[in-house]
Design an enzyme around this catalytic site. Structure first.
Site, mmCIF file in Angstrom:
data_model
loop_
_atom_site.group_PDB
_atom_site.id
_atom_site.type_symbol
_atom_site.label_atom_id
_atom_site.label_comp_id
_atom_site.label_asym_id
_atom_site.label_seq_id
_atom_site.Cartn_x
_atom_site.Cartn_y
_atom_site.Cartn_z
ATOM 1 N N HIS A 1 -3.049 9.221 1.088
ATOM 2 C CA HIS A 1 -3.028 8.015 0.253
ATOM 3 C C HIS A 1 -4.402 7.744 -0.335
ATOM 4 O O HIS A 1 -5.416 8.282 0.117
ATOM 5 C CB HIS A 1 -2.525 6.804 1.057
ATOM 6 C CG HIS A 1 -3.269 6.552 2.339
ATOM 7 N ND1 HIS A 1 -3.941 5.387 2.592
ATOM 8 C CD2 HIS A 1 -3.444 7.327 3.451
ATOM 9 C CE1 HIS A 1 -4.489 5.434 3.790
ATOM 10 N NE2 HIS A 1 -4.200 6.601 4.332
ATOM 11 N N CYS B 1 -3.407 2.771 -5.510
ATOM 12 C CA CYS B 1 -2.678 3.604 -4.551
ATOM 13 C C CYS B 1 -1.272 3.943 -5.041
ATOM 14 O O CYS B 1 -0.770 5.054 -4.789
ATOM 15 C CB CYS B 1 -2.611 2.909 -3.194
ATOM 16 S SG CYS B 1 -1.787 1.289 -3.202
ATOM 17 N N HIS C 1 0.850 -1.183 0.000
ATOM 18 C CA HIS C 1 0.000 0.000 0.000
ATOM 19 C C HIS C 1 0.887 1.235 0.000
ATOM 20 O O HIS C 1 1.842 1.335 0.777
ATOM 21 C CB HIS C 1 -0.916 -0.003 1.222
ATOM 22 C CG HIS C 1 -1.938 1.087 1.197
ATOM 23 N ND1 HIS C 1 -2.813 1.256 0.139
ATOM 24 C CD2 HIS C 1 -2.234 2.079 2.080
ATOM 25 C CE1 HIS C 1 -3.590 2.296 0.376
ATOM 26 N NE2 HIS C 1 -3.256 2.819 1.543
#
Length: 260
Positions: free
Chosen positions: A42, A156, A30
């Site tokens: 994010h 992401c 991530h």
């Protein structure tokens, strides 16, 4: 840092850094932009906001997001409950890491270094813009959004790489900027799409060919060398996303009317 690992300590972080943390036993990472003061901006997919695959990928993407819930079920005092938030969000560093280690994504690496880092989603040949530009894009998208989440074309890592470079992929036929996505597709097609696979039937020969095709595919898919990218101001990116969303809503409305 080096070829083996991009792992860093929290005290060396600088505002504008592109950071990431591995999820699900190092299957997926991530990504986000460190904004300073212990905050990370994010792009995430919350519970109840599925990616539309109708498969376990929906649950997989949610499990790869940040966590603001402790082991005892309580929420982070700083972030609160972010489990259902969707899109670009700001979280504290601990929630972003979700119990994982901290890694720094590298820019302007050499071709040799890039190929030595066989795992995608850790570095790129592309250059990063100054931290002030990176933070401006991240803050702007925190307010305006980054479009709809797509595991292959708008995830992401794509968000973090756009904030760092301002580069956008022009064609809708290929994957986005994400090194993870391109690595996955490169590995899946290394043998299947290679005509050289007919030149050998030995395991060693097939492994050599597959490895070569994988490296070539990864290299040519990196935003630092691919030709289907353009530098796009963040304001124009948001305007383009809004037009696409409006077009999709209009199309859905017309479909509902025709069904009625």
């Amino acid at each position: 840092m080096g070829v083996i690992s991009n792992k860093i300590e929290k005290d060396v972080l600088k505002p504008g850094d592109h950071i990431y943390s591995w999820r699900n036993a190092y299957i997926y990472s991530h990504h986000g932009i460190y904004a300073g003061e212990g905050e990370v901006i994010h792009f995430t997919r919350g519970a109840g906001h599925e990616i539309g695959t109708g498969t376990s990928l929906d649950r997989f993407i949610f499990s790869s997001s940040s966590s603001s819930t402790g082991a005892d079920g309580t929420h982070c005092q700083r972030c609160g409950d972010q489990s259902t938030l969707d899109g670009v969000i700001s979280s504290c560093l601990d929630c972003f890491l979700s119990g994982g280690d901290l890694y720094l994504f590298e820019y302007s690496v050499s071709p040799v270094f890039f190929l030595a880092k066989a795992r995608g989603g850790t570095c790129t040949l592309a250059s990063s813009d100054p931290p002030s530009d990176v933070l401006y894009r991240a803050s702007y998208l925190l307010e305006k959004g980054f479009g709809g989440y797509n595991i292959f074309k708008n995830n992401c890592e794509d968000f973090a790489m756009y904030c760092k470079t301002g580069l956008l992929v022009l064609t809708t036929l290929s994957v986005g900027r994400s090194g993870q996505a391109t690595s996955f597709l490169a590995a899946a097609s290394a043998i299947v799409s290679s005509p050289l696979r007919y030149l050998t039937t030995s395991f060693t020969g097939l492994s050599f060919i597959a490895g070569g095709m994988y490296c070539v595919s990864r290299f040519l898919s990196d935003i630092g060398v691919r030709r289907d990218v353009v530098k796009l101001p963040v304001e124009r990116l948001v305007e383009s996303s809004d037009r696409i969303d409006e077009g999709e809503e209009t199309a859905v409305g017309r479909l509902d009317e025709s069904r009625g």
